[in-house]
Design an enzyme around this catalytic site. Structure first.
Site, PDB file in Angstrom:
ATOM      1  N   ASP A   1       1.913   1.744   2.694  1.00 18.46           N
ATOM      2  CA  ASP A   1       0.488   0.947   3.116  1.00 18.46           C
ATOM      3  C   ASP A   1       0.996   0.475   4.687  1.00 18.46           C
ATOM      4  OD1 ASP A   1      -2.045  -0.178   2.929  1.00 18.46           O
ATOM      5  OD2 ASP A   1      -1.178  -1.985   2.400  1.00 18.46           O
TER       6      ASP A   1
ATOM      7  N   ASP B   1       1.040  -4.013  -1.056  1.00 18.26           N
ATOM      8  CA  ASP B   1       1.181  -5.276  -1.220  1.00 18.26           C
ATOM      9  C   ASP B   1      -0.151  -5.847  -1.928  1.00 18.26           C
ATOM     10  OD1 ASP B   1      -0.585  -5.008   1.059  1.00 18.26           O
ATOM     11  OD2 ASP B   1      -0.260  -6.954   1.654  1.00 18.26           O
TER      12      ASP B   1
END
Length: 221
Positions: free
Chosen positions: A12, A169
């Protein structure tokens, strides 16, 4: 049963490569309060971090009690840009991690291509992610938490899903990785608490510098 070796690491962007979630959280709260939707920091972390645009837009509209006007973002764009130009950095330890990886890696983000590239450049990471290694939710029908984006990235890189590791996350991102049949690594060194990332097929970790060892990465980039 032994898992196949990791042949591709999919990162990400926000909160994993660039330390942007803290900045988004701060400015989002200011902007949405001015629009009549007041959120606590904990609410922003729980509902906004990693969420698709339609999800957080609906939350803002529900909290303010009326729809957002078309083009509402325009007056606020300069505020985000000013903060990010001045304060955005790479996540601590991520440069060392990228140096240590011995398998290919790429990026898959719900953000748009222009935004991703700007933030990578601000954080000094743009050169590590050439265009062929950057994938956006704009490239697929559904962003995270659907698996489409991660499956698209894996197919574009020529690697089977079960041989991919995803570094995320956010709860939305971890859900997408699991749905794609990939191993998930939940980074807790940012804003998201560990309990929101834990679950099947997921390793939770706090220090980016230790991730290469967790991945057991082998092969050549």
């Amino acid at each position: 049963m032994t898992s196949p070796p990791v042949e591709l690491v999919i990162f990400d962007c926000d909160g994993v490569l660039v330390d942007s979630e803290r900045l988004y959280c701060r400015v989002d709260r200011e902007v949405f309060a001015e629009l009549g939707a007041v959120f606590t920091e904990a609410e922003v972390v729980e509902h906004f971090v990693g969420s698709p645009e339609e999800v957080w837009t609906a939350l803002v509209e529900e909290r303010r009690g009326r729809p957002l006007e078309p083009g509402w973002q325009e007056p606020y764009r300069v505020r985000y840009e000013t903060v990010f130009d001045a304060e955005l950095t790479a996540v601590e330890g991520v440069a060392e991690l990228l140096d240590a990886l011995e398998v290919p890696y790429c990026l898959a983000s719900n953000g748009g291509h222009a935004e991703i590239r700007r933030n990578l450049a601000r954080a000094g990471l743009r050169g590590r992610f050439p265009d062929g290694r950057i994938f956006s939710a704009r490239d697929v029908a559904r962003g995270k938490p659907a698996p489409d984006l991660f499956l698209h990235a894996a197919a574009s890189m020529g690697v089977a899903p079960e041989r991919c590791a995803v570094v995320e996350d956010s709860a939305y991102g971890v859900r997408a990785a699991r749905a794609a049949g990939m191993r998930a690594y939940g980074y807790t060194g940012g804003l998201t608490p560990a309990h929101r990332l834990e679950g099947p097929g997921t390793v939770v970790f706090e220090d980016m510098r230790g991730l290469a060892g967790l991945l057991g990465a082998a092969g050549t980039r």
